[in-house]
Motif scaffolding. Structure first.
Motif, mmCIF file in Angstrom:
data_model
loop_
_atom_site.group_PDB
_atom_site.id
_atom_site.type_symbol
_atom_site.label_atom_id
_atom_site.label_comp_id
_atom_site.label_asym_id
_atom_site.label_seq_id
_atom_site.Cartn_x
_atom_site.Cartn_y
_atom_site.Cartn_z
ATOM 1 N N UNK A 293 4.383 0.987 -0.527
ATOM 2 C CA UNK A 293 4.917 0.168 0.558
ATOM 3 C C UNK A 293 4.008 0.231 1.789
ATOM 4 N N UNK A 294 3.609 1.447 2.173
ATOM 5 C CA UNK A 294 2.779 1.621 3.367
ATOM 6 C C UNK A 294 1.425 0.931 3.196
ATOM 7 N N UNK A 295 0.791 1.138 2.052
ATOM 8 C CA UNK A 295 -0.532 0.542 1.813
ATOM 9 C C UNK A 295 -0.444 -0.983 1.739
ATOM 10 N N UNK A 296 0.560 -1.489 1.025
ATOM 11 C CA UNK A 296 0.715 -2.945 0.903
ATOM 12 C C UNK A 296 0.991 -3.577 2.260
ATOM 13 N N UNK A 297 1.758 -2.880 3.095
ATOM 14 C CA UNK A 297 2.067 -3.403 4.421
ATOM 15 C C UNK A 297 0.798 -3.533 5.269
ATOM 16 N N UNK A 298 -0.038 -2.502 5.249
ATOM 17 C CA UNK A 298 -1.299 -2.551 5.992
ATOM 18 C C UNK A 298 -2.183 -3.693 5.488
ATOM 19 N N UNK A 299 -2.325 -3.784 4.177
ATOM 20 C CA UNK A 299 -3.188 -4.810 3.591
ATOM 21 C C UNK A 299 -2.657 -6.211 3.884
ATOM 22 N N UNK A 300 -1.335 -6.385 3.794
ATOM 23 C CA UNK A 300 -0.736 -7.700 4.077
ATOM 24 C C UNK A 300 -0.978 -8.122 5.525
ATOM 25 N N UNK A 301 -1.003 -7.159 6.431
ATOM 26 C CA UNK A 301 -1.276 -7.501 7.829
ATOM 27 C C UNK A 301 -2.766 -7.790 8.050
ATOM 28 N N UNK A 302 -3.615 -7.059 7.337
ATOM 29 C CA UNK A 302 -5.057 -7.294 7.447
ATOM 30 C C UNK A 302 -5.408 -8.694 6.932
#
Length: 328
Positions: A293-302
């Protein structure tokens, strides 16, 4: 992301009403600049999103595909577990990680130049940022995800476990079994520790069973103090903030040849990753789900799949895992 105007010393000087040279000396903590002036200059620099040249050269608004992973504990295996999982999952997604160690409990503006030595597109951190730091990342449009802490700091995403419920589960286990007196033991001043204590104390206070706790003040002989309290107050149940602390206490009790059986329960269930710690009863969660969840959230914002200025809070459930019935 849109290219942002780089803030210069001139911009700060205009806002502060002083010379560029004075601004430069204030930011370098020069002794010939008064403390009030230094504080005012730092505040303006933070508000404007100023980055020193040495750091700015490594900050790009394009997708560098490098994520900073910040932690502040060498000893607790919990951090090693999460760091490894973040590294592998980020790699699967075509990104890389820079592992950054912080020696503080709060990430402050003084840490920024030290930690931002490489280009990166986002931050995953186990260290809570100050409001100034959070605002700094917001102005640079760099997503920041805090893991393990439910922070009230604005401009960051928070991913954490339901520690109040985890504490309640341990409290119910204590109340519903033949234990007589409990101790809550922590070596952390974090709000995470407070939530675990809050859940545990709520359940135990509602029963007729007594419990105690030791205020943590960085005592070097913390475990020895706990041991003396266990002996003097005839405690037979200890709820520890973490598995790391529980393991330390178990080792010390064995060293002292403690004859009385004591149930010790930790938190994080590192047994599922390190079987060598097979004797530690603990509270567990779905680590893989949290990391993803944390990694996907960062990537989705990037990648702008999610709005950089929309902030998320996600809480994950916990489960008490009793490995065996025998106490220590």
């Amino acid at each position: 992301m849109q290219q942002k105007k780089n803030i210069t010393l001139k911009d700060i000087a205009l806002r502060a009403g002083i010379s560029i040279n004075a601004v430069s000396r204030a930011l370098r903590d020069s002794p010939d600049i008064s403390e009030p002036t230094k504080e005012r200059v730092r505040k303006i620099a933070t508000e404007l999103g100023y980055v020193p040249d040495s750091v700015a050269r490594s900050l790009k608004n394009d997708n560098s595909k490098i994520v900073a992973l910040v932690y502040n504990d060498f000893y607790n295996p919990y951090f090693a577990i999460y760091c490894e999982k973040v590294f592998h999952y980020i790699k699967e997604k075509g990104y890389k990680c820079n592992l950054i160690y912080s020696d503080t409990n709060l990430m402050t503006m003084n840490d920024i130049e030290n930690i931002m030595i490489n280009r990166y597109c986002g931050v995953i951190s186990f260290v809570e940022p100050t409001t100034d730091v959070a605002l700094f990342f917001k102005k640079r449009e760099i997503p920041f995800c805090l893991v393990g802490i439910n922070s009230n700091v604005e401009y960051i995403d928070c991913v954490y476990t339901d520690d109040i419920d985890g504490g309640k589960q341990v409290g119910n286990y204590f109340v519903q079994n033949e234990f007589t007196k409990a101790l809550y033991l922590t070596n952390s001043i974090s709000e995470t520790s407070f939530r675990r204590f809050l859940g545990f104390s709520e359940v135990v206070n509602a029963s007729n069973k007594p419990f105690s706790f030791i205020p943590y003040q960085y005592q070097k002989d913390f475990i020895q103090i706990a041991y003396k309290k266990i002996v003097s107050e005839d405690i037979d149940f200890v709820f520890c903030f973490s598995d790391s602390l529980a393991i330390e206490l178990i080792s010390y009790l064995k060293q002292k040849r403690m004859k009385k059986k004591i149930k010790i329960i930790g938190y994080d269930d590192i047994h599922q990753f390190y079987p060598i710690f097979k004797n530690v009863d603990s509270v567990r969660t779905d680590t893989e789900e949290i990391v993803h969840f944390a990694c996907d959230l960062i990537i989705d914002k990037v990648t702008q799949e999610k709005n950089i200025n929309e902030y998320f809070t996600k809480m994950f459930p916990t489960y008490l895992h009793i490995i065996k019935a025998v106490s220590y």
